[in-house]
Enzyme design. Structure first.
Site, PDB file in Angstrom:
ATOM      1  N   GLU A  23      -8.556   9.828   5.686  1.00 53.00           N
ATOM      2  CA  GLU A  23      -8.586   8.379   5.464  1.00 53.00           C
ATOM      3  C   GLU A  23      -9.627   7.994   4.412  1.00 53.00           C
ATOM      4  OE1 GLU A  23      -6.618   6.143   6.704  1.00 53.00           O
ATOM      5  OE2 GLU A  23      -5.816   6.856   8.620  1.00 53.00           O
ATOM      6  N   GLU A  29     -13.239   5.848   0.176  1.00 54.16           N
ATOM      7  CA  GLU A  29     -13.997   4.925   1.024  1.00 54.16           C
ATOM      8  C   GLU A  29     -14.669   5.721   2.144  1.00 54.16           C
ATOM      9  OE1 GLU A  29     -12.118   0.743   1.424  1.00 54.16           O
ATOM     10  OE2 GLU A  29     -10.412   2.116   1.360  1.00 54.16           O
ATOM     11  N   LYS A  55     -14.651   4.501   5.974  1.00 54.28           N
ATOM     12  CA  LYS A  55     -13.443   4.402   6.794  1.00 54.28           C
ATOM     13  C   LYS A  55     -13.585   5.253   8.050  1.00 54.28           C
ATOM     14  CE  LYS A  55      -9.880   2.676   5.750  1.00 54.28           C
ATOM     15  NZ  LYS A  55      -8.902   2.869   4.667  1.00 54.28           N
ATOM     16  N   GLU A  67       0.856  -1.186   0.000  1.00 55.08           N
ATOM     17  CA  GLU A  67       0.000   0.000   0.000  1.00 55.08           C
ATOM     18  C   GLU A  67       0.889   1.232   0.000  1.00 55.08           C
ATOM     19  OE1 GLU A  67      -2.824   0.393   3.189  1.00 55.08           O
ATOM     20  OE2 GLU A  67      -3.087  -1.764   3.345  1.00 55.08           O
TER      21      GLU A  67
END
Length: 345
Positions: A326, A317, A320, A266
């Protein structure tokens, strides 16, 4: 046009140019993480079309959820599939037959083995999820033996993904040292990786290094555009990405493991939700990561050895938790439009 935007555009043009030059020379692969902690994701068919139209041929799935796994069958897209932390005790305490059954019923029933590149056994378990830490290596060993029974051990590599925090010291890179508290668990893992030719898998986020250590890490150093050169063991460092990877290399060497490859599982940069989280910076960072992989630049400690990387993340997302940024690592909007003009091949 802002100076930052001009730099970002220059970065991606350079990445594209070098990618074209290196396409026939076996560039290090670039993939994308397909996180699904969101409420508004496009249907799988649209995702497959999006990947193909952008030349993305490798995807990381964080778990073998049939909804996300099945659509990849027959597409030719290669997969890195996560083995969830919560299943590790079952696999570790079971027999090889237990692992074999799990593989067959959770992965190979949905996807051909020839599309699976890696099994990622646990994600950031050491230190961050310590309950499962003792089960990582036993689960890996059982899964590896199960793959061996199927004749797949040379085709599917098995490893585990780790946060950069498993290093107790990372600066300068040559001082890279693993946290002594996890060494009893980590050394057997490194032995397995060496014996099977599997990579150490790490998550690298210069964005976090910058926002958490601004007195030591400049934004330019995190974004590959620093004019300052740092010297360590007669090697020159101009960015946090190289320095972090080499800290892991030195840490492995310190424990007697010098030839294990490193795969960045990642890495990425958010486009919103906080200071320095913006599209221009995301383009500058991810564009340089892609360019360096495609050009097989490597790192100062391992020059010319291209680093395989998986960019985080395919989409934002909204589910999250944590800080707002994030939720904003997506390279594409849910409508398929790029958040910034990055190329993958």
């Amino acid at each position: 046009m802002s100076i930052q935007r001009m730099r970002a555009n220059q970065t991606i043009l350079l990445a594209f140019f070098i990618a074209l030059l290196s396409h026939s020379t076996g560039a290090a692969p670039v993939g994308v993480c397909y996180g699904r902690v969101a409420t508004n994701l496009p249907p799988p068919s649209a995702v497959i079309n999006l990947l193909k139209s952008n030349g993305i041929s490798r995807i990381r799935l964080f778990n073998p959820d049939p909804v996300s796994l099945k659509p990849f069958s027959g597409t030719g897209i290669e997969l890195m599939i996560g083995v969830p932390n919560e299943i590790l005790p079952t696999l570790a305490n079971g027999t090889i037959s237990t692992s074999l059954q799990w593989l067959q019923s959770n992965i190979f029933i949905h996807i051909s083995p020839n599309q699976v590149l890696y099994l990622v056994v646990g994600n950031e378990v050491f230190l961050k999820d310590p309950f499962y830490a003792p089960y990582v290596v036993p689960a890996i060993l059982n899964l590896y033996q199960a793959l061996k029974m199927l004749g797949l051990d040379d085709n599917i590599r098995v490893s585990s993904s780790h946060a950069a925090t498993i290093l107790s010291n990372s600066y300068p890179p040559s001082a890279g040292t693993f946290d002594p508290n996890i060494k009893p668990l980590l050394i057997p893992l490194l032995q397995f990786l060496r014996d099977t030719g599997s990579p150490l898998m790490i998550n690298v986020y210069p964005f976090f290094s910058y926002i958490n250590n601004r007195q030591y890490v400049t934004l330019d150093y995190a974004l590959f555009r620093s004019s300052t050169v740092e010297i360590d063991q007669n090697l020159t460092y101009t960015n946090m990405f190289d320095a972090t990877i080499d800290a892991f290399v030195y840490a492995m060497e310190r424990e007697g493991f010098s030839g294990i490859p490193v795969v960045v599982m990642e890495t990425g940069w958010p486009t919103g939700g906080g200071d320095a989280a913006e599209a221009d910076n995301a383009l500058a960072y991810n564009g340089n990561v892609v360019m360096r992989a495609m050009a097989n630049i490597g790192t100062p400690r391992r020059p010319g050895v291209g680093v395989e990387v998986f960019l985080f993340d395919l989409f934002d997302e909204d589910g999250k938790s944590g800080e707002e940024y994030e939720k904003h690592f997506g390279i594409f909007g849910v409508d398929g439009v790029k958040a910034y003009d990055i190329r993958f091949n």
